[in-house]
Design a protein around this motif. Structure first.
Motif, PDB file in Angstrom:
ATOM      1  N   ALA A   1       0.827  -1.205   0.000  1.00  0.00           N
ATOM      2  CA  ALA A   1       0.000   0.000   0.000  1.00  0.00           C
ATOM      3  C   ALA A   1       0.865   1.260   0.000  1.00  0.00           C
ATOM      4  CB  ALA A   1      -0.938  -0.010   1.205  1.00  0.00           C
TER       5      ALA A   1
ATOM      6  N   THR B   1       2.415   1.688  -3.473  1.00  0.00           N
ATOM      7  CA  THR B   1       1.396   2.155  -4.417  1.00  0.00           C
ATOM      8  C   THR B   1       1.110   3.643  -4.224  1.00  0.00           C
ATOM      9  OG1 THR B   1       0.384  -0.039  -4.500  1.00  0.00           O
ATOM     10  CG2 THR B   1      -0.993   1.817  -5.174  1.00  0.00           C
ATOM     11  N   GLN B   2       0.949   4.079  -2.979  1.00  0.00           N
ATOM     12  CA  GLN B   2       0.642   5.488  -2.709  1.00  0.00           C
ATOM     13  C   GLN B   2       1.793   6.410  -3.087  1.00  0.00           C
ATOM     14  OE1 GLN B   2      -3.050   5.567  -2.199  1.00  0.00           O
ATOM     15  NE2 GLN B   2      -2.024   7.457  -1.739  1.00  0.00           N
TER      16      GLN B   2
ATOM     17  N   ALA C   1       1.901   6.738  -6.727  1.00  0.00           N
ATOM     18  CA  ALA C   1       0.791   7.592  -7.171  1.00  0.00           C
ATOM     19  C   ALA C   1       1.104   9.066  -6.918  1.00  0.00           C
ATOM     20  CB  ALA C   1      -0.496   7.187  -6.458  1.00  0.00           C
ATOM     21  N   ASN C   2       1.949   9.334  -5.911  1.00  0.00           N
ATOM     22  CA  ASN C   2       2.379  10.704  -5.613  1.00  0.00           C
ATOM     23  C   ASN C   2       3.554  11.140  -6.477  1.00  0.00           C
ATOM     24  OD1 ASN C   2       0.424  10.912  -3.668  1.00  0.00           O
ATOM     25  ND2 ASN C   2       1.799  10.777  -1.934  1.00  0.00           N
TER      26      ASN C   2
ATOM     27  N   GLN D   1      -5.144  -0.410   2.900  1.00  0.00           N
ATOM     28  CA  GLN D   1      -5.032   0.549   1.795  1.00  0.00           C
ATOM     29  C   GLN D   1      -5.644   1.895   2.168  1.00  0.00           C
ATOM     30  OE1 GLN D   1      -6.805  -1.398  -1.590  1.00  0.00           O
ATOM     31  NE2 GLN D   1      -5.045  -2.734  -1.908  1.00  0.00           N
TER      32      GLN D   1
ATOM     33  N   ALA E   1      -3.487   5.297   2.581  1.00  0.00           N
ATOM     34  CA  ALA E   1      -3.872   6.415   1.712  1.00  0.00           C
ATOM     35  C   ALA E   1      -4.185   7.656   2.547  1.00  0.00           C
ATOM     36  CB  ALA E   1      -5.071   6.032   0.851  1.00  0.00           C
TER      37      ALA E   1
ATOM     38  N   LEU F   1      -0.748   9.027   3.942  1.00  0.00           N
ATOM     39  CA  LEU F   1       0.095   9.632   2.907  1.00  0.00           C
ATOM     40  C   LEU F   1      -0.629  10.714   2.104  1.00  0.00           C
ATOM     41  CD1 LEU F   1       2.114   6.508   1.705  1.00  0.00           C
ATOM     42  CD2 LEU F   1       2.902   8.417   3.117  1.00  0.00           C
ATOM     43  N   SER F   2      -1.875  11.014   2.463  1.00  0.00           N
ATOM     44  CA  SER F   2      -2.570  12.124   1.787  1.00  0.00           C
ATOM     45  C   SER F   2      -1.884  13.448   2.076  1.00  0.00           C
ATOM     46  CB  SER F   2      -4.035  12.175   2.227  1.00  0.00           C
ATOM     47  OG  SER F   2      -4.131  12.537   3.596  1.00  0.00           O
TER      48      SER F   2
END
Length: 181
Positions: free
Chosen positions: A63, A66-67, A70-71, A165, A169, A172-173
């Motif tokens: 997870a 992936t995050q 994505a960033n 997840q 998420a 890490l937002s």
């Protein structure tokens, strides 16, 4: 009246939203960080709770990977990464006490006051996941995010994966911090 109830429900849901606890070094330019790797000693396995297992550790790592990707960050080897990722987890048992008070008063030909209290307790586990971002060159912590939540027992692997997840998420937002501005 209906609008007031709807507004109250929306405010209640907003207040219950799980927001991460984030801290970071304001002097750091997070725009310079493009690659990441895991600390070699990063592990959840020795946290001492049956819910924190090698299976859960794999879910958390996937997870986070992936995050971060994505960033806009790219995985790299430890020697060349801009930042190193570390994480910690803990599980604490908490007690919730519910108290219900009943009072009653006057009756026909009888005056008096009664009071009855009933209390129930519930134990539950609360897990905390902490994700650290360390500048590899200076070996200094530059960002930390954490989230606490009530742990659910008897979940399927799919439910556990979804919960991890969502937690990662949420944490890490706020990374990199420029996203918060």
């Amino acid at each position: 009246m209906k609008n007031i109830l709807i507004a109250a429900a929306v405010l209640l849901l907003a207040a219950c939203a799980k927001t991460p606890d984030i801290d970071y070094d304001k002097s750091v330019d997070f725009g310079n960080y493009k690659t990441f790797a895991w600390f070699p000693q990063a592990t959840l396995a020795d946290a001492g709770n049956y819910q924190i297992s090698p299976l859960m550790e794999k879910r958390v790592r996937e997870a986070v990977n992936t995050q971060l990707q994505a960033n806009g960050m790219t995985p790299a080897d430890e020697a060349s990464a801009d930042v190193l990722i570390n994480y910690h987890a803990s599980v604490d048992t908490k007690v919730d006490v519910d108290t219900f008070n009943v009072g009653y008063g006057a009756r026909w030909n009888y005056w008096g006051m009664g009071y009855n209290t009933q209390a129930t307790t519930h134990e539950y586990d609360v897990g905390t996941l902490v994700i650290d971002v360390v500048d590899r060159a200076s070996n200094q912590l530059v960002w930390r995010g954490a989230r606490e939540g009530r742990l659910q027992k008897k979940q399927t692997p799919e439910e556990r994966n979804k919960a991890v997840q969502e937690a990662v998420a949420t944490i890490l937002s706020g990374f990199p911090p420029e996203k918060l501005k």
